[in-house]
Design a protein around this motif. Structure first.
Motif, PDB file in Angstrom:
ATOM      1  N   ILE A  68      -9.595 -10.015  -3.943  1.00  0.00           N
ATOM      2  CA  ILE A  68     -10.574  -9.178  -3.858  1.00  0.00           C
ATOM      3  C   ILE A  68     -10.336  -8.074  -2.784  1.00  0.00           C
ATOM      4  O   ILE A  68     -10.266  -8.215  -1.702  1.00  0.00           O
ATOM      5  CB  ILE A  68     -11.837 -10.037  -3.301  1.00  0.00           C
ATOM      6  CG1 ILE A  68     -12.177 -11.174  -4.105  1.00  0.00           C
ATOM      7  CG2 ILE A  68     -12.948  -9.061  -3.226  1.00  0.00           C
ATOM      8  CD1 ILE A  68     -13.275 -12.158  -3.950  1.00  0.00           C
ATOM      9  N   PRO A  69     -10.145  -6.870  -3.464  1.00  0.00           N
ATOM     10  CA  PRO A  69      -9.940  -5.539  -2.444  1.00  0.00           C
ATOM     11  C   PRO A  69     -11.072  -5.218  -1.530  1.00  0.00           C
ATOM     12  O   PRO A  69     -12.147  -5.531  -1.747  1.00  0.00           O
ATOM     13  CB  PRO A  69      -9.842  -4.495  -3.347  1.00  0.00           C
ATOM     14  CG  PRO A  69     -10.669  -5.070  -4.775  1.00  0.00           C
ATOM     15  CD  PRO A  69     -10.384  -6.396  -4.775  1.00  0.00           C
ATOM     16  N   GLN A  70     -10.382  -4.975  -0.294  1.00  0.00           N
ATOM     17  CA  GLN A  70     -11.469  -4.596   0.912  1.00  0.00           C
ATOM     18  C   GLN A  70     -11.145  -3.481   1.556  1.00  0.00           C
ATOM     19  O   GLN A  70     -12.088  -2.868   2.226  1.00  0.00           O
ATOM     20  CB  GLN A  70     -11.174  -5.806   1.979  1.00  0.00           C
ATOM     21  CG  GLN A  70     -11.142  -7.260   1.563  1.00  0.00           C
ATOM     22  CD  GLN A  70     -12.446  -7.617   1.311  1.00  0.00           C
ATOM     23  OE1 GLN A  70     -13.435  -7.421   1.945  1.00  0.00           O
ATOM     24  NE2 GLN A  70     -12.848  -8.303  -0.084  1.00  0.00           N
ATOM     25  N   GLN A  71     -10.231  -2.669   1.062  1.00  0.00           N
ATOM     26  CA  GLN A  71      -9.824  -1.366   1.576  1.00  0.00           C
ATOM     27  C   GLN A  71      -9.506  -0.317   0.436  1.00  0.00           C
ATOM     28  O   GLN A  71      -8.575  -0.849  -0.710  1.00  0.00           O
ATOM     29  CB  GLN A  71      -8.889  -1.327   2.712  1.00  0.00           C
ATOM     30  CG  GLN A  71      -9.049  -2.280   3.886  1.00  0.00           C
ATOM     31  CD  GLN A  71     -10.137  -1.588   4.680  1.00  0.00           C
ATOM     32  OE1 GLN A  71     -10.363  -0.326   4.598  1.00  0.00           O
ATOM     33  NE2 GLN A  71     -10.825  -2.269   5.521  1.00  0.00           N
ATOM     34  N   PRO A  72      -9.864   1.104   0.508  1.00  0.00           N
ATOM     35  CA  PRO A  72      -9.495   1.746  -0.568  1.00  0.00           C
ATOM     36  C   PRO A  72      -7.893   2.208  -0.378  1.00  0.00           C
ATOM     37  O   PRO A  72      -7.267   2.097   0.822  1.00  0.00           O
ATOM     38  CB  PRO A  72     -10.046   3.122  -0.356  1.00  0.00           C
ATOM     39  CG  PRO A  72     -10.529   2.980   1.087  1.00  0.00           C
ATOM     40  CD  PRO A  72     -10.873   1.513   1.395  1.00  0.00           C
ATOM     41  N   GLY A  73      -7.104   2.499  -1.435  1.00  0.00           N
ATOM     42  CA  GLY A  73      -5.907   3.148  -1.384  1.00  0.00           C
ATOM     43  C   GLY A  73      -5.210   2.792  -2.894  1.00  0.00           C
ATOM     44  O   GLY A  73      -5.855   2.653  -3.867  1.00  0.00           O
ATOM     45  N   LEU A  74      -3.776   3.273  -2.842  1.00  0.00           N
ATOM     46  CA  LEU A  74      -3.265   3.033  -3.928  1.00  0.00           C
ATOM     47  C   LEU A  74      -1.993   1.956  -3.564  1.00  0.00           C
ATOM     48  O   LEU A  74      -1.559   1.758  -2.640  1.00  0.00           O
ATOM     49  CB  LEU A  74      -2.165   4.497  -4.202  1.00  0.00           C
ATOM     50  CG  LEU A  74      -1.187   4.408  -5.510  1.00  0.00           C
ATOM     51  CD1 LEU A  74      -1.921   3.875  -6.676  1.00  0.00           C
ATOM     52  CD2 LEU A  74      -0.430   5.654  -5.311  1.00  0.00           C
ATOM     53  N   LYS A 122       0.874  -1.148   0.241  1.00  0.00           N
ATOM     54  CA  LYS A 122      -0.021   0.192   0.146  1.00  0.00           C
ATOM     55  C   LYS A 122       1.024   1.176   0.065  1.00  0.00           C
ATOM     56  O   LYS A 122       1.385   1.722   0.868  1.00  0.00           O
ATOM     57  CB  LYS A 122      -1.060   0.208   1.009  1.00  0.00           C
ATOM     58  CG  LYS A 122      -2.029   1.083   1.016  1.00  0.00           C
ATOM     59  CD  LYS A 122      -2.774   0.946   2.170  1.00  0.00           C
ATOM     60  CE  LYS A 122      -4.276   1.777   2.194  1.00  0.00           C
ATOM     61  NZ  LYS A 122      -3.763   3.294   2.444  1.00  0.00           N
ATOM     62  N   ILE A 123       1.060   2.020  -1.270  1.00  0.00           N
ATOM     63  CA  ILE A 123       2.141   2.943  -1.116  1.00  0.00           C
ATOM     64  C   ILE A 123       1.767   4.164  -1.343  1.00  0.00           C
ATOM     65  O   ILE A 123       2.373   5.255  -1.540  1.00  0.00           O
ATOM     66  CB  ILE A 123       2.858   2.658  -2.573  1.00  0.00           C
ATOM     67  CG1 ILE A 123       1.763   3.022  -3.906  1.00  0.00           C
ATOM     68  CG2 ILE A 123       3.299   0.971  -2.753  1.00  0.00           C
ATOM     69  CD1 ILE A 123       2.482   2.836  -5.210  1.00  0.00           C
ATOM     70  N   ASP A 124       0.499   4.283  -0.574  1.00  0.00           N
ATOM     71  CA  ASP A 124       0.158   6.100  -0.589  1.00  0.00           C
ATOM     72  C   ASP A 124       0.371   6.524   0.796  1.00  0.00           C
ATOM     73  O   ASP A 124      -0.208   7.501   1.244  1.00  0.00           O
ATOM     74  CB  ASP A 124      -1.446   5.911  -0.654  1.00  0.00           C
ATOM     75  CG  ASP A 124      -2.159   4.955   0.062  1.00  0.00           C
ATOM     76  OD1 ASP A 124      -1.778   4.264   1.170  1.00  0.00           O
ATOM     77  OD2 ASP A 124      -3.320   5.059  -0.130  1.00  0.00           O
ATOM     78  N   GLU A 125       1.463   5.901   1.616  1.00  0.00           N
ATOM     79  CA  GLU A 125       1.803   6.616   3.014  1.00  0.00           C
ATOM     80  C   GLU A 125       3.382   6.403   2.868  1.00  0.00           C
ATOM     81  O   GLU A 125       4.084   5.549   2.236  1.00  0.00           O
ATOM     82  CB  GLU A 125       1.514   5.432   4.002  1.00  0.00           C
ATOM     83  CG  GLU A 125      -0.014   5.440   3.990  1.00  0.00           C
ATOM     84  CD  GLU A 125      -0.656   4.511   4.866  1.00  0.00           C
ATOM     85  OE1 GLU A 125       0.343   3.804   5.537  1.00  0.00           O
ATOM     86  OE2 GLU A 125      -1.899   4.260   5.422  1.00  0.00           O
ATOM     87  N   VAL A 126       3.990   7.276   3.573  1.00  0.00           N
ATOM     88  CA  VAL A 126       5.494   7.293   3.587  1.00  0.00           C
ATOM     89  C   VAL A 126       5.734   6.154   4.542  1.00  0.00           C
ATOM     90  O   VAL A 126       5.155   5.945   5.687  1.00  0.00           O
ATOM     91  CB  VAL A 126       5.816   8.721   4.436  1.00  0.00           C
ATOM     92  CG1 VAL A 126       7.491   8.646   4.886  1.00  0.00           C
ATOM     93  CG2 VAL A 126       5.585  10.041   3.363  1.00  0.00           C
TER      94      VAL A 126
END
Length: 224
Positions: free
Chosen positions: A143-149, A87-91
């Protein structure tokens, strides 16, 4: 005859140590670079929670090798397929690769493929291909369960220090395996630039072939 007997061990050693012509002519450095295919479908840039993502890797045991541009028969080869998700939308997301916790995964019972929790906190799927009648196969669903990049990677952990043997292998040449995802498509690599983590927005983009494409990389968003 006495001299022939004395010289025989040296003659045999010379013959055994003399490589075949194709090996003497081999001018590539490093290891064999085998290439195996995989597919992520549908190849979207955005999925919704609850969508199904299909992962498939099916190919013949006549495997293409990039350095020699030839095919080699790899029977019962240990490719060590591995699936990771970041999950790459966080530092700092590159330190613990636990994005698979945000996905449900469905693996058919015929495959020896399972979740593995690393001591670092990272999560992976790993195991082996099913090999039958000259064909390798591995298929499963996410199957994705959470939003994000997310940055998905489907790679072979068979490293360059591997000494598995195959017909036509040149002496002292080791081997490595790369995964070509979706036939070599760009696979949304530009999404790496949207990550605030320099591992993704800088380091990986410095050598995209070696650090993204050869590892079966794919980026996508998940939205509600």
């Amino acid at each position: 005859m006495r001299y022939l007997i004395i010289l025989l061990p040296f003659i045999l050693l010379l013959c055994w140590g003399c490589p075949r012509k194709e090996c003497r002519d081999a001018d590539f450095g490093g290891a064999y670079q085998f290439v195996i295919p995989a597919t992520l479908s549908p190849a979207r840039d955005t999925f919704r929670i609850g969508d199904t993502i299909h992962i498939s890797s099916v190919f013949s045991d006549e495997v293409y090798e990039r350095q020699t541009e030839a095919f080699y028969k790899l029977e019962n080869w240990r490719f060590f397929p591995t699936t990771r998700m970041d999950k790459i939308d966080e530092v700092g997301s590159s330190f613990v690769q636990d994005g698979l916790a945000d996905f449900q995964y469905i693996i058919p019972v015929q495959y020896d493929y399972y979740r593995f929790d690393y001591g670092s906190g990272s999560i992976g799927l790993l195991g082996e291909y099913l090999y039958q009648d000259g064909q390798y196969s591995l298929e499963f669903k996410l199957i994705p369960q959470q939003p994000g990049l997310y940055y998905f990677t489907q790679f072979s952990a068979q490293g360059i220090d591997d000494d598995q043997d195959f017909p036509g292998r040149c002496p002292r040449k080791l081997s490595n395996t790369n995964v070509e995802l979706n036939g070599g498509a760009e696979n949304n690599i530009g999404f790496l630039s949207a990550s605030p983590d320099p591992h993704y927005n800088d380091w990986m983009l410095q050598r995209p072939q070696q650090r993204f494409h050869d590892f079966g990389g794919y980026c996508f968003y998940v939205v509600e």
